[in-house]
Write a protein that holds these residues in place. Structure first.
Motif, short mmCIF file in Angstrom:
data_model
loop_
_atom_site.label_atom_id
_atom_site.label_comp_id
_atom_site.label_asym_id
_atom_site.label_seq_id
_atom_site.Cartn_x
_atom_site.Cartn_y
_atom_site.Cartn_z
N SER A 1 136.45 34.03 -8.00
CA SER A 1 136.55 35.31 -8.71
C SER A 1 136.66 35.07 -10.21
O SER A 1 136.99 33.97 -10.64
CB SER A 1 137.76 36.11 -8.21
OG SER A 1 138.95 35.43 -8.51
N LYS B 1 131.13 29.42 -4.64
CA LYS B 1 131.54 30.04 -3.38
C LYS B 1 133.02 30.40 -3.41
O LYS B 1 133.83 29.64 -3.93
CB LYS B 1 131.29 29.08 -2.21
CG LYS B 1 129.84 28.76 -1.96
CD LYS B 1 129.69 27.81 -0.79
CE LYS B 1 128.23 27.49 -0.53
NZ LYS B 1 128.07 26.56 0.60
N GLY B 2 133.34 31.55 -2.84
CA GLY B 2 134.74 31.95 -2.65
C GLY B 2 135.54 32.02 -3.93
O GLY B 2 136.70 31.63 -3.94
N ALA C 1 125.25 42.71 -2.47
CA ALA C 1 126.46 42.79 -3.28
C ALA C 1 126.90 44.25 -3.42
O ALA C 1 126.06 45.15 -3.42
CB ALA C 1 126.21 42.19 -4.66
N HIS D 1 125.19 36.58 -2.44
CA HIS D 1 125.50 36.85 -1.03
C HIS D 1 126.95 37.29 -0.92
O HIS D 1 127.85 36.55 -1.33
CB HIS D 1 125.24 35.59 -0.20
CG HIS D 1 125.50 35.78 1.25
ND1 HIS D 1 126.67 35.40 1.85
CD2 HIS D 1 124.74 36.36 2.22
CE1 HIS D 1 126.62 35.70 3.13
NE2 HIS D 1 125.46 36.29 3.38
N ASP D 2 127.16 38.49 -0.41
CA ASP D 2 128.51 39.04 -0.21
C ASP D 2 129.36 38.98 -1.48
O ASP D 2 130.52 38.57 -1.46
CB ASP D 2 129.23 38.32 0.94
CG ASP D 2 128.59 38.63 2.29
OD1 ASP D 2 127.90 39.66 2.39
OD2 ASP D 2 128.79 37.84 3.23
N CYS D 3 128.79 39.41 -2.57
CA CYS D 3 129.51 39.44 -3.85
C CYS D 3 129.96 40.87 -4.16
O CYS D 3 129.44 41.83 -3.60
CB CYS D 3 128.63 38.91 -4.97
SG CYS D 3 128.20 37.15 -4.77
N ASN D 4 130.93 41.00 -5.08
CA ASN D 4 131.48 42.29 -5.44
C ASN D 4 131.73 42.35 -6.94
O ASN D 4 132.17 41.37 -7.53
CB ASN D 4 132.80 42.53 -4.67
CG ASN D 4 133.32 43.93 -4.87
OD1 ASN D 4 132.56 44.88 -5.05
ND2 ASN D 4 134.63 44.06 -4.83
N ASP E 1 136.25 28.14 -4.43
CA ASP E 1 137.58 28.76 -4.44
C ASP E 1 138.30 28.65 -5.79
O ASP E 1 139.42 28.17 -5.87
CB ASP E 1 138.45 28.13 -3.33
CG ASP E 1 137.81 28.25 -1.97
OD1 ASP E 1 137.27 29.33 -1.68
OD2 ASP E 1 137.83 27.27 -1.20
N ASP F 1 128.11 32.96 -3.56
CA ASP F 1 128.47 33.42 -2.22
C ASP F 1 129.95 33.81 -2.22
O ASP F 1 130.81 33.00 -2.57
CB ASP F 1 128.21 32.29 -1.21
CG ASP F 1 128.43 32.70 0.23
OD1 ASP F 1 128.66 33.90 0.48
OD2 ASP F 1 128.38 31.82 1.10
N ASP F 2 130.22 35.07 -1.84
CA ASP F 2 131.59 35.58 -1.77
C ASP F 2 132.31 35.43 -3.12
O ASP F 2 133.39 34.86 -3.23
CB ASP F 2 132.37 34.87 -0.66
CG ASP F 2 133.71 35.52 -0.39
OD1 ASP F 2 133.85 36.73 -0.64
OD2 ASP F 2 134.64 34.81 0.05
N SER G 1 133.68 37.54 -6.56
CA SER G 1 134.00 38.87 -7.09
C SER G 1 134.23 38.76 -8.59
O SER G 1 134.62 37.72 -9.10
CB SER G 1 135.24 39.44 -6.40
OG SER G 1 136.36 38.63 -6.65
#
Length: 167
Positions: free
Chosen positions: A57, A54-55, A149, A127-130, A27, A78-79, A81
């Motif tokens: 940006s 994780k989590g 992604a 995993h679940d990246c943007n 985070d 993971d997650d 952006s």
């Protein structure tokens, strides 16, 4: 510190840095991890990733030379952006190898050849990246990139292994 609203910049100085375990970042907004390319060598612990984020940006991982020994992967995101992974050299032997075996893989990678080893582990796991840019890297692993992604760009890399993209 609490309330900090800037960008953390971790600079790996020249030399060999041996890790006892993975670096975990949770985070976080605004992180740059950079090195001096071939001069900043990071040697991972047995069966541990080098970096887990994780989590988060606005993350950059640039100019690192990494020797990992993890079946899980060298870099795990993971997650995340707005991620940029650029100008890194990463060899993931997947499991403990002798210094001689690792030296042979490194020599093959530097010369642009794909030496064979069925024990290689993944290099980059997304995993679940943007908004992800993977640019100008040299990766040696199997698979080299495993990704789920959005807005993923993989450009100008030397990849010795497969790329797996999942919807």
């Amino acid at each position: 510190p609490e309330g900090f609203d800037g960008v953390w910049h971790v600079c790996m100085l020249p030399g060999e840095h041996r890790m006892d375990g993975a670096v975990e970042v949770l985070d976080t907004k605004g992180l740059i991890i950079s090195g001096c390319e071939w001069q900043s060598q990071i040697v991972g612990a047995d069966d541990e990733p080098i970096l887990i984020v994780k989590g988060s940006s606005m993350v950059r991982v640039e100019g690192l030379y990494v020797r990992a020994r993890s079946r899980k992967g060298a870099f795990l995101f993971d997650d995340v952006s707005d991620l940029k992974v650029a100008r890194n050299v990463v060899i993931n032997s997947g499991e403990k190898m002798s210094e001689e075996e690792i030296a042979k893989l490194e020599k093959a990678a530097k010369a642009g050849f794909a030496g064979q080893s069925s024990r290689l582990g993944p290099v980059l796991f997304l995993h679940d990246c943007n908004e992800v840019d993977v640019l100008d890297n040299i990766f040696r692993g199997q698979p080299t990139v495993k990704a789920r992604a959005d807005n993923l760009k993989i450009l100008r890399n030397t990849l010795s292994g497969t790329v797996q993209i999942f919807p």
